[in-house]
Write a protein that holds these residues in place. Sequence first.
Motif, PDB file in Angstrom:
ATOM      1  N   GLU A  91       0.838  -1.205   0.000  1.00 52.15           N
ATOM      2  CA  GLU A  91       0.000   0.000   0.000  1.00 52.15           C
ATOM      3  C   GLU A  91       0.868   1.248   0.000  1.00 52.15           C
ATOM      4  OE1 GLU A  91      -3.581  -1.965   2.631  1.00 52.15           O
ATOM      5  OE2 GLU A  91      -3.113   0.154   2.929  1.00 52.15           O
ATOM      6  N   ALA A  92       1.940   1.195   0.777  1.00 54.03           N
ATOM      7  CA  ALA A  92       2.860   2.338   0.822  1.00 54.03           C
ATOM      8  C   ALA A  92       3.473   2.565  -0.557  1.00 54.03           C
ATOM      9  CB  ALA A  92       3.948   2.086   1.859  1.00 54.03           C
ATOM     10  N   LEU A  93       3.897   1.474  -1.190  1.00 54.34           N
ATOM     11  CA  LEU A  93       4.526   1.557  -2.509  1.00 54.34           C
ATOM     12  C   LEU A  93       3.548   2.139  -3.530  1.00 54.34           C
ATOM     13  CD1 LEU A  93       7.298   0.805  -3.574  1.00 54.34           C
ATOM     14  CD2 LEU A  93       6.383  -1.399  -4.270  1.00 54.34           C
ATOM     15  N   ALA A  94       2.295   1.714  -3.447  1.00 52.53           N
ATOM     16  CA  ALA A  94       1.284   2.207  -4.386  1.00 52.53           C
ATOM     17  C   ALA A  94       1.085   3.710  -4.235  1.00 52.53           C
ATOM     18  CB  ALA A  94      -0.032   1.465  -4.160  1.00 52.53           C
ATOM     19  N   MET A  95       1.284   4.234  -3.017  1.00 44.83           N
ATOM     20  CA  MET A  95       1.147   5.671  -2.788  1.00 44.83           C
ATOM     21  C   MET A  95       2.416   6.431  -3.162  1.00 44.83           C
ATOM     22  SD  MET A  95      -1.001   5.678   0.798  1.00 44.83           S
ATOM     23  CE  MET A  95       0.128   6.885   1.402  1.00 44.83           C
ATOM     24  N   GLY A  96       3.488   5.712  -3.433  1.00 47.42           N
ATOM     25  CA  GLY A  96       4.734   6.366  -3.817  1.00 47.42           C
ATOM     26  C   GLY A  96       5.755   6.434  -2.700  1.00 47.42           C
ATOM     27  N   ILE A  97       5.573   5.583  -1.686  1.00 45.57           N
ATOM     28  CA  ILE A  97       6.546   5.541  -0.593  1.00 45.57           C
ATOM     29  C   ILE A  97       7.366   4.259  -0.769  1.00 45.57           C
ATOM     30  CG2 ILE A  97       6.872   5.492   1.906  1.00 45.57           C
ATOM     31  CD1 ILE A  97       3.983   6.770   2.029  1.00 45.57           C
ATOM     32  N   ALA A  98       8.580   4.406  -1.288  1.00 41.24           N
ATOM     33  CA  ALA A  98       9.409   3.247  -1.599  1.00 41.24           C
ATOM     34  C   ALA A  98      10.498   3.095  -0.550  1.00 41.24           C
ATOM     35  CB  ALA A  98      10.047   3.407  -2.972  1.00 41.24           C
ATOM     36  N   THR A  99      10.750   1.856  -0.166  1.00 49.31           N
ATOM     37  CA  THR A  99      11.790   1.586   0.816  1.00 49.31           C
ATOM     38  C   THR A  99      12.856   0.695   0.192  1.00 49.31           C
ATOM     39  OG1 THR A  99      10.070   1.631   2.494  1.00 49.31           O
ATOM     40  CG2 THR A  99      12.217   0.778   3.166  1.00 49.31           C
ATOM     41  N   VAL A 100      14.106   1.103   0.330  1.00 48.27           N
ATOM     42  CA  VAL A 100      15.211   0.263  -0.125  1.00 48.27           C
ATOM     43  C   VAL A 100      15.865  -0.335   1.119  1.00 48.27           C
ATOM     44  CG1 VAL A 100      17.436   0.211  -1.298  1.00 48.27           C
ATOM     45  CG2 VAL A 100      15.596   1.634  -2.197  1.00 48.27           C
ATOM     46  N   TYR A 101      15.659  -1.614   1.309  1.00 44.99           N
ATOM     47  CA  TYR A 101      16.251  -2.274   2.467  1.00 44.99           C
ATOM     48  C   TYR A 101      17.694  -2.624   2.173  1.00 44.99           C
ATOM     49  CZ  TYR A 101      11.513  -2.634   4.152  1.00 44.99           C
ATOM     50  OH  TYR A 101      10.250  -2.325   4.579  1.00 44.99           O
ATOM     51  N   GLN A 102      18.433  -2.850   3.244  1.00 47.16           N
ATOM     52  CA  GLN A 102      19.858  -3.103   3.099  1.00 47.16           C
ATOM     53  C   GLN A 102      20.153  -4.243   2.127  1.00 47.16           C
ATOM     54  OE1 GLN A 102      21.373  -2.889   7.074  1.00 47.16           O
ATOM     55  NE2 GLN A 102      23.430  -3.152   6.344  1.00 47.16           N
ATOM     56  N   ASP A 103      19.495  -5.384   2.328  1.00 51.79           N
ATOM     57  CA  ASP A 103      19.795  -6.534   1.475  1.00 51.79           C
ATOM     58  C   ASP A 103      18.576  -7.079   0.758  1.00 51.79           C
ATOM     59  OD1 ASP A 103      22.509  -6.706   2.131  1.00 51.79           O
ATOM     60  OD2 ASP A 103      21.957  -7.552   4.064  1.00 51.79           O
TER      61      ASP A 103
END
Lengths: 360, 281
Positions: free
Chosen positions: B78-90
């Motif tokens: 849901e966050a991604l669909a709103m434009g909130i992207a997270t790049v995790y370490q691995d």
Amino acid sequence: MPADSVRIAPVPEEQLVRVGFVRSAFRRVEIGALIGAVAVWLLFAAVAPGNWLSVTGVARILDPASTLGIMAIAVALLMIGGEFDLSTGVMTGTTGLVAGLLSTRMGWNLWPAMFVALLFALGIGYVNGMMVTRTGLPSFIVTLATFFVLRGANVGVTRLVTEQVYVGGIDKTAGFDLARAIFNTGIDVFGVEFRSSIIWWVVIAVLASWVLLRTKYGSWIFAAGGDANAARNLGVPATQVKVALFMTTATAGWLVGMMNIVRLRSAVASQGIGQEFVYIIAATIGGCLLTGGYGSVIGASVGAIIFGMAQVGIVFAGWDTDWFYSFLGVMLLAAVLVNNYTRRRAQEISLAAAKARTEG
Amino acid sequence: MAQKQPLLEVRHVSKMFGSVIALSDVSAQFYAGEVTCLLGDNGAGKSTLIKILSGVYQPTEGDYIFEGKKVVLNSPREALAMGIATVYQDLSLIPLMSVWRNFFLGEEPEKRFGPIKGYDIKFAKETVRSVLGQMGILIRDPDQPVGTMSGGERQSIAISRAIYFGAKVLILDEPTAALGVKQAGLVLHHIVQAKRRGLAVIFITHNPNHAWPVGDHFIILRRGRVLGDYRRDELTQADLMNLMAGGEDLVKLQQELAALLEAPLGVAGESPNVQEVISAS
């Protein structure tokens, strides 16, 4: 930006080396299988050139390779998706028995009987997939359990109904002739009989390879096997992909089961037992990693050809066929060593290049 | 900052795990076109906060406000669909897969072949090459497995991907941890690129040397609370270092260690205060 920030120097063009032929060859997933296939072919061409280099020889090799190849392709897709299926061999027997019993004992037309057998296979595949993805248990254990349950049921049910361990007379059921014509018949080419299962195998190989390499579902299979969590974070339905792959191996088991019963005109309760490892061997020779996320459908098909060449070549060469499985074991080890070596070499070259790019 | 509306904001957010308070009354604003550095030691609550921001956790108390509206996120999707992207370490790239497959994973471009749809591989390869080229990463061979690339390159690919797919907020979880100086520099370079494209970048790190060159806004977390919230012009690099290192605790630790050096042998190592200070910081 303050003065102490890091500046990135552009990489000069001359540092961009072209991807070498050797490196791209090393990166081929199927390299181990291809080398193995050429080596085995040369071996028997030297030992038994008369039979080996004939059209009959080719037909003999492709006969076992075709049904094995169909299974190895499905097993390879599942292994790339990061899972195992040990119930594939016994599935060829189970589906044959279901179709055989329904048609000979219940008087069904063979076609609806085969359709019910397909639904049964899809159900088992679905249960395998759901058990693995829901419980998080290794698929090795889950499908080993399925294997033993089916193995027991195959003999138990067959003996209960027929008081024997096989179902005969399938050729007397309605719809048999059409089924035989479609699933497994002999086709005359240059006066030599080729099995129609070879056509199935080629079509399935092309189709599966296309799905794996040229559709988004292929990427999802690689991702589900490479790192299911990362795939899920990016919105790939990894669980559904894995369940679908278990249903694919079960469907392949059904197809080969049908090919067997129309060819043998009977279904045998012990059919397929022990074959599950042969399928895994063919897929592994073809470049599949046991840890998932890597492999090739074409490689698995080449693995099946190696198997067919070994089986037929040992007979042509006049060797003791008892040694067939030992030969297979050596082939497996050699192919895996070659695969491992080439993959490591390709990675070392790339890593060195990455270091040169970013460390200066 | 009253003249500007934050793109993303959390107000009085708390998170409890049973009776353990992981985050307590945290408020923070994140603005478009700015890099907000979220700093803190291990256990400060950084990872709990980013998991709330990225939709993995729901806060026990407090509000999550995106583009001026209160929202409740139930999943990272849901966050991604709103434009909130997270790049995790691995957790963002599949090492055995090629660059282009990784880049478009989950967002595959498709091409119609009559009734069936196939992967538009030509488009994928060309796009990867040009998008990464604009970010200063030269890809000679898009077929190269990501696992054979350096750590900095991998982080940069993940960041480029988030920008390409239209992220408005980019959350970076320790992207420079475990990287060498040059590699970390590559990643910082891309953080600035993302900022220049108008993204709100949330950069989580425990290294003030990486935060200082890129940050516009610094939030220091400590034991689940906001210890300080500063604009760049409100503090110096030395201040930031000091805040990060634990401030007063560090001074105390230095004094304790100096005392330990002068103490006669035999009783050394029995100073309980040193233990206390180390475990507290």
